[in-house]
Design a protein around this motif. Structure first.
Motif, PDB file in Angstrom:
ATOM      1  N   ALA A 120       0.818  -1.212   0.000  1.00 12.92           N
ATOM      2  CA  ALA A 120       0.000   0.000   0.000  1.00 12.92           C
ATOM      3  C   ALA A 120       0.852   1.263   0.000  1.00 12.92           C
ATOM      4  O   ALA A 120       0.395   2.323  -0.473  1.00 12.92           O
ATOM      5  N   ARG A 121       2.070   1.156   0.483  1.00 10.78           N
ATOM      6  CA  ARG A 121       2.984   2.307   0.482  1.00 10.78           C
ATOM      7  C   ARG A 121       3.697   2.467  -0.856  1.00 10.78           C
ATOM      8  O   ARG A 121       4.494   3.390  -1.026  1.00 10.78           O
ATOM      9  N   GLY A 122       3.435   1.559  -1.784  1.00  9.39           N
ATOM     10  CA  GLY A 122       3.979   1.693  -3.128  1.00  9.39           C
ATOM     11  C   GLY A 122       5.265   0.950  -3.399  1.00  9.39           C
ATOM     12  O   GLY A 122       5.853   1.111  -4.478  1.00  9.39           O
ATOM     13  N   TYR A 123       5.717   0.125  -2.465  1.00  6.02           N
ATOM     14  CA  TYR A 123       6.953  -0.618  -2.683  1.00  6.02           C
ATOM     15  C   TYR A 123       6.742  -1.795  -3.633  1.00  6.02           C
ATOM     16  O   TYR A 123       5.724  -2.483  -3.567  1.00  6.02           O
ATOM     17  N   ARG A 124       7.722  -2.011  -4.502  1.00  6.66           N
ATOM     18  CA  ARG A 124       7.776  -3.229  -5.289  1.00  6.66           C
ATOM     19  C   ARG A 124       8.377  -4.309  -4.387  1.00  6.66           C
ATOM     20  O   ARG A 124       9.369  -4.059  -3.708  1.00  6.66           O
ATOM     21  N   LEU A 125       7.772  -5.489  -4.385  1.00  4.16           N
ATOM     22  CA  LEU A 125       8.136  -6.517  -3.413  1.00  4.16           C
ATOM     23  C   LEU A 125       8.482  -7.819  -4.102  1.00  4.16           C
ATOM     24  O   LEU A 125       7.826  -8.223  -5.064  1.00  4.16           O
ATOM     25  N   GLY A 126       9.508  -8.492  -3.595  1.00  3.49           N
ATOM     26  CA  GLY A 126       9.911  -9.766  -4.172  1.00  3.49           C
ATOM     27  C   GLY A 126      10.523 -10.682  -3.137  1.00  3.49           C
ATOM     28  O   GLY A 126      10.877 -10.249  -2.034  1.00  3.49           O
ATOM     29  N   VAL A 127      10.642 -11.953  -3.501  1.00  2.61           N
ATOM     30  CA  VAL A 127      11.291 -12.952  -2.656  1.00  2.61           C
ATOM     31  C   VAL A 127      12.370 -13.639  -3.476  1.00  2.61           C
ATOM     32  O   VAL A 127      12.110 -14.094  -4.595  1.00  2.61           O
ATOM     33  N   ALA A 128      13.572 -13.719  -2.913  1.00  2.00           N
ATOM     34  CA  ALA A 128      14.694 -14.415  -3.548  1.00  2.00           C
ATOM     35  C   ALA A 128      15.261 -15.390  -2.532  1.00  2.00           C
ATOM     36  O   ALA A 128      15.761 -14.976  -1.484  1.00  2.00           O
ATOM     37  N   SER A 129      15.175 -16.670  -2.827  1.00  2.00           N
ATOM     38  CA  SER A 129      15.546 -17.695  -1.855  1.00  2.00           C
ATOM     39  C   SER A 129      16.477 -18.721  -2.475  1.00  2.00           C
ATOM     40  O   SER A 129      16.460 -18.957  -3.682  1.00  2.00           O
TER      41      SER A 129
END
Length: 244
Positions: A120-129
């Motif tokens: 909601a704050r506009g961040y692009r989000l990802g997961v790298a594992s």
């Protein structure tokens, strides 16, 4: 203006970062040992020690094979220590176990609510594992944050492995961000070194995995108790992204 003020995207490790490592993975590690030893208890103990885990206490050494290695690396280490399998066969067994283990994982917080807040704050989000991509997606679906992800990368997704920079650069390509606009969040030095090698703007260590403040201090800009402390750290809207 702090380093955090320039961030537009956040790339998370999974195990030890989104998931409590001790609660989620120590039981899985015992099962890894059992599978790799074909039920031989003495060999299983030997394999766990080779992977960096005390078979009596469950303590996992920071940045050890079980703390930071990907599936192939763990299989290679176990075979080298005496597991009666080929690396390829053991990797297949381990990948299957890891994918199923998502149903037993313990999250460090309400991940759906956390990701909703940051989205909601506009961040692009990802997961790298260092886990496989199927396991990451199963985890995201189970905990209800799959709809907030712009990017997912496992060791088998084609971006290389940690601590190489490829997963961060893949996140940038998927989101249109530059590396200096990205924060990398993880519980071990493989995560932090990946971020540094890619030129990430911020590296954030969390203490819900196998690392300690001492082991993580050199490669991190911030060291937090857990990811919930990112909410006040990245308290405003995401910094403006480049114009496409």
């Amino acid at each position: 203006m702090t380093k955090a003020d320039a961030i537009s995207g956040i790339l998370f490790d999974k195990d030890g970062t989104l998931l409590d490592y001790a609660k989620s993975w120590v039981p899985v590690n015992y099962e890894l040992g059992r599978i790799a030893a074909k039920g031989d208890e003495d060999l299983a103990r030997k394999l766990l020690v080779a992977g960096g885990m005390d078979p009596d206490t469950g303590y996992v050494t920071p940045d050890s094979l079980l703390a930071a290695g990907n599936t192939v690396e763990i299989a290679e280490g176990f075979v080298a220590a005496g597991a009666p399998f080929t690396v390829e066969t053991l990797t297949t067994h381990f990948d299957g176990l890891f994918a199923n283990s998502a149903q037993l994982a313990v999250a460090v917080t309400d991940l759906a609510a956390f990701f909703a807040t940051m989205h909601a704050r506009g961040y692009r989000l990802g997961v790298a594992s260092s886990d496989n991509e199927a396991s990451i997606r199963a985890t995201a679906k189970r905990f209800g944050f799959d709809g907030y992800l712009h990017y997912v990368a496992g060791y088998d997704s084609g971006y290389g492995v940690k601590p190489e920079p490829g997963m961060v650069l893949g996140f940038c390509a998927a989101t249109g961000l530059e590396p200096h606009q990205v924060a990398v969040v993880g519980d071990n030095n493989h995560d932090l070194h990946m971020g540094r090698s890619a030129g990430a703007g911020v590296t954030v260590a969390v203490l819900t995995g196998t690392g300690s403040r001492q082991s993580l201090s050199e490669a991190s800009d911030y060291c937090l108790n857990d990811i919930t402390e990112l909410v006040p750290l990245f308290s405003g809207a995401a910094a403006a992204r480049p114009v496409a």
